[in-house]
Scaffold this active site. Structure first.
Site, PDB file in Angstrom:
ATOM      1  N   SER A 105      64.224  59.916  49.657  1.00 33.80           N
ATOM      2  CA  SER A 105      64.227  59.819  48.567  1.00 33.80           C
ATOM      3  C   SER A 105      64.703  57.542  48.332  1.00 33.80           C
ATOM      4  CB  SER A 105      64.037  59.796  47.243  1.00 33.80           C
ATOM      5  OG  SER A 105      65.055  60.098  47.216  1.00 33.80           O
ATOM      6  N   GLY A 115      72.007  60.077  42.566  1.00 32.24           N
ATOM      7  CA  GLY A 115      73.487  59.909  42.299  1.00 32.24           C
ATOM      8  C   GLY A 115      73.670  59.245  43.505  1.00 32.24           C
ATOM      9  N   ASP A 116      73.287  59.531  44.737  1.00 33.90           N
ATOM     10  CA  ASP A 116      74.069  58.691  45.635  1.00 33.90           C
ATOM     11  C   ASP A 116      73.106  57.391  46.331  1.00 33.90           C
ATOM     12  OD1 ASP A 116      74.963  61.254  46.514  1.00 33.90           O
ATOM     13  OD2 ASP A 116      73.551  61.963  47.382  1.00 33.90           O
ATOM     14  N   LYS A 164      76.171  64.045  50.552  1.00 35.56           N
ATOM     15  CA  LYS A 164      76.128  63.118  49.637  1.00 35.56           C
ATOM     16  C   LYS A 164      76.841  61.930  50.713  1.00 35.56           C
ATOM     17  CE  LYS A 164      76.957  66.247  45.623  1.00 35.56           C
ATOM     18  NZ  LYS A 164      75.539  65.912  44.868  1.00 35.56           N
TER      19      LYS A 164
HETATM   20  O1  RIB Z   1      73.630  64.844  46.009  1.00 44.97           O
HETATM   21  C1  RIB Z   1      72.763  65.195  46.257  1.00 44.97           C
HETATM   22  C2  RIB Z   1      73.314  66.181  48.198  1.00 44.97           C
HETATM   23  O2  RIB Z   1      74.149  66.574  47.825  1.00 44.97           O
HETATM   24  C3  RIB Z   1      72.155  66.649  48.594  1.00 44.97           C
HETATM   25  O3  RIB Z   1      71.393  66.131  49.415  1.00 44.97           O
HETATM   26  C4  RIB Z   1      72.674  68.055  49.094  1.00 44.97           C
HETATM   27  O4  RIB Z   1      72.902  67.579  50.768  1.00 44.97           O
HETATM   28  C5  RIB Z   1      74.082  68.020  48.046  1.00 44.97           C
HETATM   29  O5  RIB Z   1      75.315  67.275  48.904  1.00 44.97           O
END
Ligand code: RIB
Length: 295
Positions: free
Chosen positions: A283, A243-244, A46
């Site tokens: 992505s 979400g990130d 994240k």
């Molecule tokens: O939010 C997605 C992420 O959650 C993934 O990339 C994985 O590594 C986890 O940390």
């Protein structure tokens, strides 16, 4: 290149993982084995996802993280540099974080994170980067690294006058002492429920709650009321990292002086774009893609 006396627009503090991704027709139930249809390895975590999301959205970005002394650590460090992120990496004699991810044919996922080096991101690591955190415009954190380190970083950023954003993922109970240091908290619908609801977060001292609702867009909640940001319609292929992407776009927009409504709209667009592609880091959209969707 990392520069301790530079004032970055956004500093991200958090995890870095190598994502081991199996594509499946449907996610297995407990005790069940299913056959996968594809396997891939991607950069993730994240923290790293959000740092890349900020940089691609146009922010001058620094990232504070811990990596293991293994091949995955080297790969992730190279990626940070090639993305133009100022990487403040503490090496740990052991494995880099890993995430075991299954993605079904609707783009939904289930994730197990094995922290590895991420568990070593301690208060002393934060202290070693006090100058970087104390000068930033925005600090963005998540919960895949120890909470006491996150709290220490939020406190330093607040004293320095930064805007602080916490993405409370994975969800865990948070003390009032942490919440009082958050200007913005950005949970998804499951995380906000686990944290007792938006009102309790506002009562604990958070100024703005931004709830990501997946295909239903984003909801902003403040003491003045609620505002729904409509979703951007896309065909979701893989929601990992969506979400990130949203957190990074929101942090970048706020760092660039946008109001919270404009920032949340950009976040909604970035999350939608990320869901249309496979993997986390691969992505994440760039500024141009976000501009094109919101305008
Ligand atoms: O939010 C997605 C992420 O959650 C993934 O990339 C994985 O590594 C986890 O940390």
């Amino acid at each position: 290149m990392a520069n301790g006396s530079h004032a970055y627009e956004v500093v991200v503090l958090g995890s870095s993982n190598l994502d081991l991704v199996a594509t499946v027709e449907r996610l297995p139930s407990p005790g069940e084995t299913v056959l996968g249809t594809n396997y891939a390895e991607h950069a993730g975590g994240k923290g790293l996802n959000q740092a890349v999301a900020c940089r691609r959205a146009g922010a001058d970005t620094a990232f504070i993280t811990c990596l293991g002394t293994d091949a995955a650590g080297e790969t992730l460090h190279r990626l940070m540099t090639s993305e133009g992120i100022a990487a403040y990496v503490t090496d740990y004699e052991g494995p880099t974080g890993r995430a075991l991810i299954s993605v079904d044919e609707h783009g939904e996922n289930s994730i197990v994170v094995v922290p590895g080096a991420n568990a070593e991101l301690s208060i002393s690591v934060v202290d070693a980067h006090r100058d970087v955190i104390g000068r930033t415009g925005v600090l963005l954190c998540q919960l895949e690294v120890p909470i006491d380190a996150v709290e220490a970083a939020l406190a330093i950023a607040k004293v320095g006058g930064a805007r602080t954003i916490l993405n409370p993922a994975p969800a865990t109970q948070l003390n009032r002492s942490v919440l009082q240091l958050c200007d913005v908290i950005m949970p998804n619908q499951h995380e906000v429920a686990l944290l007792g609801g938006a009102t309790s977060l506002l009562d604990a001292g958070v100024s703005i709650v931004v709830i990501t609702l997946g295909a239903r867009g984003i909801k902003i909640v403040t003491q003045d009321g609620e505002l729904q940001i409509p979703p951007f319609a896309v065909r979701a292929l893989d929601t990992t990292g969506a979400g990130d992407a949203a957190c990074g776009a929101l942090a970048t927009a706020l760092a660039h002086g946008a109001d919270i409504t404009t920032a949340a709209r950009r976040a909604s667009a970035a999350g939608a774009l990320a869901a249309t592609k496979q993997g986390a880091v691969p992505s994440l959209p760039n500024q141009h893609d976000i501009d094109a969707l919101v305008n």
